[in-house]
Enzyme design. Structure first.
Site, PDB file in Angstrom:
ATOM      1  N   ARG A  14      62.199  -0.714  11.734  1.00  0.00           N
ATOM      2  CA  ARG A  14      61.157  -0.559  11.037  1.00  0.00           C
ATOM      3  C   ARG A  14      60.490   0.162   9.398  1.00  0.00           C
ATOM      4  O   ARG A  14      59.896   0.027   8.973  1.00  0.00           O
ATOM      5  CB  ARG A  14      59.946  -0.447  11.930  1.00  0.00           C
ATOM      6  CG  ARG A  14      59.747  -1.556  13.077  1.00  0.00           C
ATOM      7  CD  ARG A  14      58.653  -0.967  14.108  1.00  0.00           C
ATOM      8  NE  ARG A  14      58.364  -2.716  14.706  1.00  0.00           N
ATOM      9  CZ  ARG A  14      58.122  -2.298  16.389  1.00  0.00           C
ATOM     10  NH1 ARG A  14      58.394  -1.130  17.092  1.00  0.00           N
ATOM     11  NH2 ARG A  14      58.643  -3.275  17.087  1.00  0.00           N
ATOM     12  N   SER A 110      71.240  13.112   0.410  1.00  0.00           N
ATOM     13  CA  SER A 110      71.427  14.637  -0.423  1.00  0.00           C
ATOM     14  C   SER A 110      70.942  15.928  -0.349  1.00  0.00           C
ATOM     15  O   SER A 110      71.536  16.507  -0.921  1.00  0.00           O
ATOM     16  CB  SER A 110      70.872  14.156  -1.943  1.00  0.00           C
ATOM     17  OG  SER A 110      69.629  13.875  -2.225  1.00  0.00           O
ATOM     18  N   LYS A 142      71.664  15.860   9.815  1.00  0.00           N
ATOM     19  CA  LYS A 142      72.592  14.610   8.964  1.00  0.00           C
ATOM     20  C   LYS A 142      74.052  15.973   9.091  1.00  0.00           C
ATOM     21  O   LYS A 142      74.804  15.110   9.097  1.00  0.00           O
ATOM     22  CB  LYS A 142      71.642  14.677   7.504  1.00  0.00           C
ATOM     23  CG  LYS A 142      69.949  14.274   7.325  1.00  0.00           C
ATOM     24  CD  LYS A 142      70.710  12.504   8.751  1.00  0.00           C
ATOM     25  CE  LYS A 142      69.510  11.767   9.011  1.00  0.00           C
ATOM     26  NZ  LYS A 142      69.746  11.019   9.146  1.00  0.00           N
TER      27      LYS A 142
END
Length: 317
Positions: A14, A110, A142
């Site tokens: 979603r 990034s 991450k």
């Protein structure tokens, strides 16, 4: 040739990235794209995630689910960005492996790279310097996710790939001014200023940081390619290879929206990392290139914004 009968689970379907991946997979003809909303599957709940993978017989996973937001949200809610992202990715990656999934794509950002990394940023710059403090919690989560993928590859021979996109924008973006990224925030600010006749719009920071922007459907094509290439492993930057200042970006967005007032900069607000331009030579070596130019992408995104604003009330600032 791609196996169009694969059972593919897209986590976070979603969101902007997940929905773009679903569109791309269906465009390519994949017949079994599996999705679950949070009301059906809470990815922070380990038992639910394990049960899902045990019953669904998944072949490929695209892990696009994450707690995301801009500078303000990252700086204000570090616990949410660290804890919730660690829970989501640990649950999905481990359950995927335990159920026999050999191919998985993990979406990062990034912002995992050092604040002052040499430009353009190569994948080898990871963990070579301090992170940008305002989004450190998200970046650490991450980094942990991509290192977990590397660990499964090394220990168990899986093909888990990590895609690190630059700043994204496009259909299904988030326009909540409390936690949106810069480009959708500019679209909403300029649109509302034009509608109300505001003589000026105040933007965060100095306008001098340089950023790179990638249309989300280009990212989706890159992700699909990485899951189709035998031997693709490790970390791949995904971007356009060009950047511009925030002030230059604001000028383009104002033109597209039709706002003709003044732009003021609140230099008391943080700029974030001075520059983030990715070296995209590794994924380009596989034959991928971004196809949507920045101005055209902003025009399409503005049309998406107008449709979204017309169909549902946007959160107030």
């Amino acid at each position: 040739m791609a196996d169009l009968e694969q059972r593919i689970y897209v986590a976070g379907h979603r969101g902007m990235v997940g929905s773009a991946i679903v569109r791309e997979l269906r465009r390519q003809g994949y017949r079994h794209v599996i999705t679950r909303g949070r009301d059906e599957l809470d990815l922070e709940n380990q038992n639910q995630v394990n049960r899902f993978f045990c019953t669904q017989k998944v072949d490929v996973v695209y892990l696009a689910a994450a707690k995301v937001g801009g500078i303000l949200a990252n700086d204000t809610y570090p616990v949410d960005f660290l804890y919730r992202n660690l829970m989501i990715q640990n649950n999905v990656i481990h359950a995927a492996y335990a159920s026999g999934v050999r191919r998985l794509l993990f979406l990062g950002s990034s912002c995992i790279y050092p604040k002052l990394a040499p430009q353009p940023i190569h994948e080898d710059a990871l963990l070579t310097g301090p992170l940008e403090p305002t989004n450190e919690a998200y970046a650490i989560a991450k980094i942990a996710g991509l290192k977990l993928c590397e660990a499964y590859n090394r220990q168990y021979g899986t093909q888990y790939v990590c895609a690190m996109p630059t700043n994204l924008y496009g259909e299904n973006d988030n326009y909540d001014l409390r936690n949106s990224h810069v480009l959708p925030a500019l679209i909403r600010k300029f649109h509302e200023a034009r509608e109300t006749g505001a003589p000026s719009v105040t933007l965060w920071g100095s306008g001098t940081p340089r950023r790179e922007f990638l249309y989300v459907d280009d990212l989706a094509r890159a992700c699909a390619l990485l899951m189709q290439v035998d031997g693709a492993r490790g970390l791949y930057n995904v971007g356009v290879g060009e950047d511009l200042t925030i002030a230059e970006l604001a000028g383009i967005v104002a033109e597209v929206v039709g706002y003709q007032g003044e732009l003021d900069y609140d230099r008391g607000k943080p700029d974030g990392t001075p520059r983030k331009l990715l070296d995209v030579s590794r994924i380009q070596a596989l034959g991928w290139r971004a196809q949507v130019g920045l101005r055209r992408g902003i025009e399409m995104t503005y049309h998406h914004y107008l449709r979204q604003a017309a169909s549902q009330p946007l959160p107030t600032a």
